[in-house]
Scaffold this motif. Sequence first.
Motif, short mmCIF file in Angstrom:
data_model
loop_
_atom_site.label_atom_id
_atom_site.label_comp_id
_atom_site.label_asym_id
_atom_site.label_seq_id
_atom_site.Cartn_x
_atom_site.Cartn_y
_atom_site.Cartn_z
N SER A 413 36.73 34.72 26.92
CA SER A 413 37.57 35.90 27.07
C SER A 413 37.34 36.85 25.90
O SER A 413 37.45 36.47 24.74
N GLN A 428 36.56 32.76 44.06
CA GLN A 428 37.75 33.36 43.45
C GLN A 428 37.33 34.41 42.43
O GLN A 428 36.28 34.29 41.79
N SER A 430 39.24 36.53 39.16
CA SER A 430 40.46 36.60 38.36
C SER A 430 40.13 37.19 37.00
O SER A 430 38.96 37.39 36.64
N LYS A 431 41.21 37.50 36.24
CA LYS A 431 41.06 37.98 34.88
C LYS A 431 41.36 36.84 33.91
O LYS A 431 42.32 36.09 34.11
N THR A 442 36.38 39.57 33.31
CA THR A 442 36.57 39.14 34.70
C THR A 442 35.81 37.84 34.93
O THR A 442 34.65 37.71 34.53
#
Length: 537
Positions: A413, A428, A430-431, A442
């Motif tokens: 991240s 999927q 997601s953040k 992302t």
Amino acid sequence: MDGHENEQHRAGDETSSEHGRARRFPAWRPGHRLRRLGVVLAVFAVTLGGILVGTYAGGHVGTDIGPFRAELRLSPSLSGGTTVDIPPLGALLLDSHDGPAYLTVEVGSLDQGRTEALIGDPASISRASQSAVQDVRDGVMRLGLRTLASVVLATLLLAALVFRDVRRTAWAGGLALVVTAGSLGAAASTLRPQAIEEPRYEGLLVNAPAIVGDARRIANDYTKYAEQLQRLVGNVSKLYTTVSALPVLQPSPGTTRVLHVSDIHLNPTGWQLIRTVVEQFGIDVVIDTGDMTDWGSEPEASFVGSIGLLKKPYVFIRGNHDSPRTAAAVAQQPNAIVLNNSITTVGGLTIAGIGDPRFTPDKETSPAGSGLTSTVADQVIGVGEKLAATIEKSPRKVDIALVHDPASAGPLSGACPLVLSGHTHNRQVSKLPQVEDEQPTTLMVQGSTGGAGLRGLEGEKPTPLTMTVLYFDEQKLLQAYDDITVGGTGQSQVNLERHVIRDPAKGDEVPVTPTPTRGPSESPSPGTTTLSPTPTS
């Protein structure tokens, strides 16, 4: 004197007569009988030695069994039977026949061309299953004849060296022929074809019945599956024709198109779909986030040969089902790049990647980090930390990071704007949790481009084949992506869902879903769809 001379003369005649009889009937002499017995035993010993040498030296032959290359070997045995070796997975032991010959079948490399031919022509799958039995028969016949010739030749040579006598050499060769032919005939007469239905497993194959399930049902399902996929894969071109006209995205000349695939799991149909998308969508780079194979074995390594046919850069990281041997085979492809805690620049994109820390071909692993033991969790998260440290040291800004298990993505991240992964067979987006002042990241988890391999056919509906086309602008920021899904049995359709990134800084996006409809002037064949765009938000 005359009488005495006559007696001596008669005695001499009798002595001469006895010597004559001894010369005419030498077998009556004890010493000669022992000598002849020694010669017979020597002939038997030399014959036995020739049989052993000939069997081990020439009792093997290579043959094609379906898409596989196999080696058949014979060896002497009192009990008989057959072993099918599938290195390094283990072996199948079959009580196929009684002695005195033992058959070993070692399965070798998988021929990529023949495998794809089976998938390209669904009817050939049925023909291959029927011809496989004949392939084995032909191979065993050639093996028997080769062994017989090798045994006789070895015995003749050995007898000639030992006896230096033509007669004894001929006796040894004839005896070897009779013994070997009789042994092979005895083994053939006790053949039990039904033994293949009740094999005993060794090695990792002990888990095979639980892993594969009902092989006959899967084979039947796969035939239907392949027939439908054959039509569906060809329809991807129609998807592109329609989707490229959507007003929501007009890729500029500087756009880089990346195809994200993952978890092919030895499904040749996945390669067909990849090639079709690469050609139709004008892909610049293919990214594979692992699990190309199931067991990481040497025969599976030949499966990677399709990479070179793409003629596009292919960036790969190892999954938990890929062995170092798999990664090495990928690296040998002329257009492939294998990342392992390293960084490369392809198509203007700077990509960092690291392989999965585990090698678990026995499938004893948990998805997405749930239920992982603390040791395994530390390993999985640890590779994310290693890659984050490598990215931090990079002199160039990294655009994409690759990990196999999404559980490894947490430490990334803020390290880069986009992380790609696979492993869960469930797509999927997601953040990742964002730390203040860090760039948003992302995480895009891909499904299975190979439909989870054979395991995908165990449920009521096969796992769909999935892949994603990513569009990067000149600043190497993601501006849109197309999720492509090819359904299996009972789901005869190809779906494409386009997502457009409105503000790359915020990651806002709006999905645009083309809705399958029948074309106004077409009567499509079963499974065929054309698409008209219907924006949704």
